[in-house]
Design an enzyme around this catalytic site. Structure first.
Site, PDB file in Angstrom:
ATOM      1  N   ALA A 210       0.824  -1.218   0.000  1.00 50.33           N
ATOM      2  CA  ALA A 210       0.000   0.000   0.000  1.00 50.33           C
ATOM      3  C   ALA A 210       0.861   1.274   0.000  1.00 50.33           C
ATOM      4  O   ALA A 210       1.919   1.291   0.630  1.00 50.33           O
ATOM      5  CB  ALA A 210      -0.900  -0.004   1.238  1.00 50.33           C
ATOM      6  N   ASP A 249      -0.293 -10.580   6.934  1.00 49.12           N
ATOM      7  CA  ASP A 249       1.036 -10.202   7.424  1.00 49.12           C
ATOM      8  C   ASP A 249       2.082 -10.685   6.412  1.00 49.12           C
ATOM      9  O   ASP A 249       2.152 -11.885   6.121  1.00 49.12           O
ATOM     10  CB  ASP A 249       1.260 -10.858   8.796  1.00 49.12           C
ATOM     11  CG  ASP A 249       2.631 -10.518   9.370  1.00 49.12           C
ATOM     12  OD1 ASP A 249       3.411  -9.810   8.693  1.00 49.12           O
ATOM     13  OD2 ASP A 249       2.919 -10.965  10.495  1.00 49.12           O
ATOM     14  N   LYS A 295      15.593  -1.099   4.808  1.00 50.92           N
ATOM     15  CA  LYS A 295      15.725   0.204   5.471  1.00 50.92           C
ATOM     16  C   LYS A 295      16.923   0.108   6.416  1.00 50.92           C
ATOM     17  O   LYS A 295      16.956  -0.771   7.289  1.00 50.92           O
ATOM     18  CB  LYS A 295      14.464   0.540   6.281  1.00 50.92           C
ATOM     19  CG  LYS A 295      13.147   0.210   5.573  1.00 50.92           C
ATOM     20  CD  LYS A 295      12.864   1.103   4.388  1.00 50.92           C
ATOM     21  CE  LYS A 295      11.681   0.582   3.585  1.00 50.92           C
ATOM     22  NZ  LYS A 295      11.474   1.227   2.308  1.00 50.92           N
TER      23      LYS A 295
HETATM   24  C1  LIG Z   1       6.903   2.195   2.479  1.00 51.62           C
HETATM   25  S1  LIG Z   1       5.296   1.569   2.487  1.00 51.62           S
HETATM   26  C2  LIG Z   1       5.187   0.753   0.945  1.00 51.62           C
HETATM   27  C3  LIG Z   1       5.020   1.675  -0.199  1.00 51.62           C
HETATM   28  C4  LIG Z   1       4.749   0.943  -1.485  1.00 51.62           C
HETATM   29  N1  LIG Z   1       5.901   0.163  -1.912  1.00 51.62           N
HETATM   30  C5  LIG Z   1       4.401   1.907  -2.586  1.00 51.62           C
HETATM   31  O1  LIG Z   1       5.193   2.047  -3.518  1.00 51.62           O
HETATM   32  O2  LIG Z   1       3.323   2.501  -2.546  1.00 51.62           O
HETATM   33  C6  LIG Z   1       5.400   0.240   3.601  1.00 51.62           C
HETATM   34  C7  LIG Z   1       4.137  -0.573   3.704  1.00 51.62           C
HETATM   35  O3  LIG Z   1       4.456  -1.777   4.381  1.00 51.62           O
HETATM   36  C8  LIG Z   1       3.319  -2.178   5.097  1.00 51.62           C
HETATM   37  N2  LIG Z   1       3.734  -3.158   6.116  1.00 51.62           N
HETATM   38  C9  LIG Z   1       4.575  -2.985   7.158  1.00 51.62           C
HETATM   39  N3  LIG Z   1       4.697  -4.138   7.850  1.00 51.62           N
HETATM   40  C10 LIG Z   1       3.931  -5.048   7.205  1.00 51.62           C
HETATM   41  C11 LIG Z   1       3.651  -6.413   7.427  1.00 51.62           C
HETATM   42  N4  LIG Z   1       4.182  -7.083   8.446  1.00 51.62           N
HETATM   43  N5  LIG Z   1       2.828  -7.050   6.557  1.00 51.62           N
HETATM   44  C12 LIG Z   1       2.283  -6.397   5.510  1.00 51.62           C
HETATM   45  N6  LIG Z   1       2.516  -5.092   5.260  1.00 51.62           N
HETATM   46  C13 LIG Z   1       3.325  -4.425   6.095  1.00 51.62           C
HETATM   47  C14 LIG Z   1       2.752  -0.883   5.657  1.00 51.62           C
HETATM   48  O4  LIG Z   1       1.371  -1.032   5.948  1.00 51.62           O
HETATM   49  C15 LIG Z   1       3.026   0.093   4.508  1.00 51.62           C
HETATM   50  O5  LIG Z   1       1.881   0.243   3.697  1.00 51.62           O
END
Ligand SMILES: C[S@@+](CC[C@H](N)C(=O)[O-])C[C@H]1O[C@@H](n2cnc3c(N)ncnc32)[C@H](O)[C@@H]1O
Length: 345
Positions: A210, A249, A295
């Site tokens: 997202a 997840d 990161k």
């Molecule tokens: C930097 S954003 C991603 C942006 C995306 N690549 C884009 O181009 O729009 C990081 C995303 O990782 C998701 N996230 C973090 N931990 C997660 C997990 N354990 N499982 C699924 N999604 C996760 C967050 O909800 C967030 O939307």
């Protein structure tokens, strides 16, 4: 005395310097790297001519661009002559006139522009610019009187000035993060291999998708994407019919049918945790290729990068798999690096 001129993102000079010394050490060359105050620039001395014969930009994470050159003290009244003398008759296909990608470096843009025409004219007159030559000539200004001039093999360096691939964010992309994946694809996958490796209808999983910037790139290449994230995915992407959104997840999700063609992952998490996840997906053959963003913590970024890369390589080697594994600190990456893995079987 020849030196290696290495460009990096401002703020990552320590990583760039530590990496070149570590690479030289592995080849048993004695090399000392110095960080210049201007920012975004590292100069390496020592056994650099021999090191340069082995170096390839794709094997360095924190160096964006490099060349082997000489340090020059220029007379502001005739910089062209000083540069010609410094180049000592070297030839190249083109000439890049650059300054480091830092606040101070940007102030030299006018000087770089002004010297281009007279310098190119002089090089052409000397027949030092030759079509299809294997090398490219570089001049890097540090101030009005200090510069480096030299050359690098084109196939071992970045094709763009300063190693910066400038991309325009597509208007309808859901996030600017889309550029990170676009740059990664252009960096890691040779263009002539896209028709086989990024084919319409291929299956891709996007972990942490997202709002959909990375998914957007794959959808535009025709792939079908399973987007994993608790957050919402851009409506237009969902309407494409190529995206299945699962609120799950990313660390426990497993695709129903493996391997998928592509794993992409941009989850904000500890780099080691994401590296271990990538190691699992690649070594269990859940994916054929992956592009994953790590990161980096504020401190010990080079050491952390090495630890993460070792974990991924170890997992693949334990399974006796052939693979390609590379990482780059891309222009569109900030406090992060991008890793590419291809499992060959
Ligand atoms: C930097 S954003 C991603 C942006 C995306 N690549 C884009 O181009 O729009 C990081 C995303 O990782 C998701 N996230 C973090 N931990 C997660 C997990 N354990 N499982 C699924 N999604 C996760 C967050 O909800 C967030 O939307």
């Amino acid at each position: 005395m020849s030196v290696l001129v290495l460009y990096c993102r401002a703020g990552f000079e320590n990583e760039c310097a530590a990496e070149i010394e570590a690479v030289a050490d592995a080849w048993k060359f004695s090399v000392q790297a110095e960080i210049l105050d201007i920012g975004g620039l590292v100069i390496a001395e020592g056994d650099v001519a021999r090191l340069a014969r082995e170096l390839d930009i794709m094997s360095l994470v924190f160096t964006r661009q490099w060349f082997l050159g000489e340090q020059l003290t220029l007379d502001p009244k005739n910089r062209v002559q000083g540069i010609l003398e410094g180049l000592g008759g070297q030839k190249g296909e083109t000439l890049f006139i650059e300054s480091p990608d830092s606040e101070q470096g940007k102030e030299l843009a006018g000087l770089c522009r002004a010297i281009r025409a007279p310098l190119e004219q002089a090089l052409k007159k000397n027949k030092q610019l030759q079509a299809e030559h294997d090398y490219r000539l570089h001049v890097c200004f540090v101030d009005g009187t200090l510069a480096y001039a030299g050359a690098v093999r084109r196939d071992r360096s970045h094709p763009e000035p300063m190693g910066i691939l400038r991309l325009r964010s597509p208007k309808d992309a859901p996030s600017r993060s889309t550029l990170k994946l676009e740059e990664a694809l252009q960096t890691f996958i040779p263009r002539d291999e896209w028709p086989n490796r990024l084919k319409p209808k291929m299956r891709c999983v996007d972990l942490g998708a997202a709002p959909g910037g990375w998914t957007y790139q794959m959808v535009h290449l025709g792939l079908n994407v399973t987007a994993i994230d608790n957050g919402p995915i851009d409506k237009k992407l969902m309407d494409s019919g190529q995206v299945k959104h699962l609120k799950a997840d990313g660390f426990t999700y497993k695709p129903e049918r493996t391997p998928v063609d592509w794993l992409i992952c941009d989850m904000v998490e500890k780099p080691m945790r994401v590296a271990q996840l990538l190691a699992k997906w690649a070594s269990l053959r859940w994916c054929n290729e992956a592009i994953v963003n790590l990161k980096l913590p504020m401190k010990k970024r080079f050491e952390e990068t090495e630890r993460c890369m070792d974990v991924i390589a170890d997992a693949l080697e334990k399974k006796n798999l052939d693979y390609e594994l590379r990482a780059k600190h891309l222009y569109h990456d900030r406090e992060e690096i991008t890793v590419h893995v291809r499992v060959l079987g």
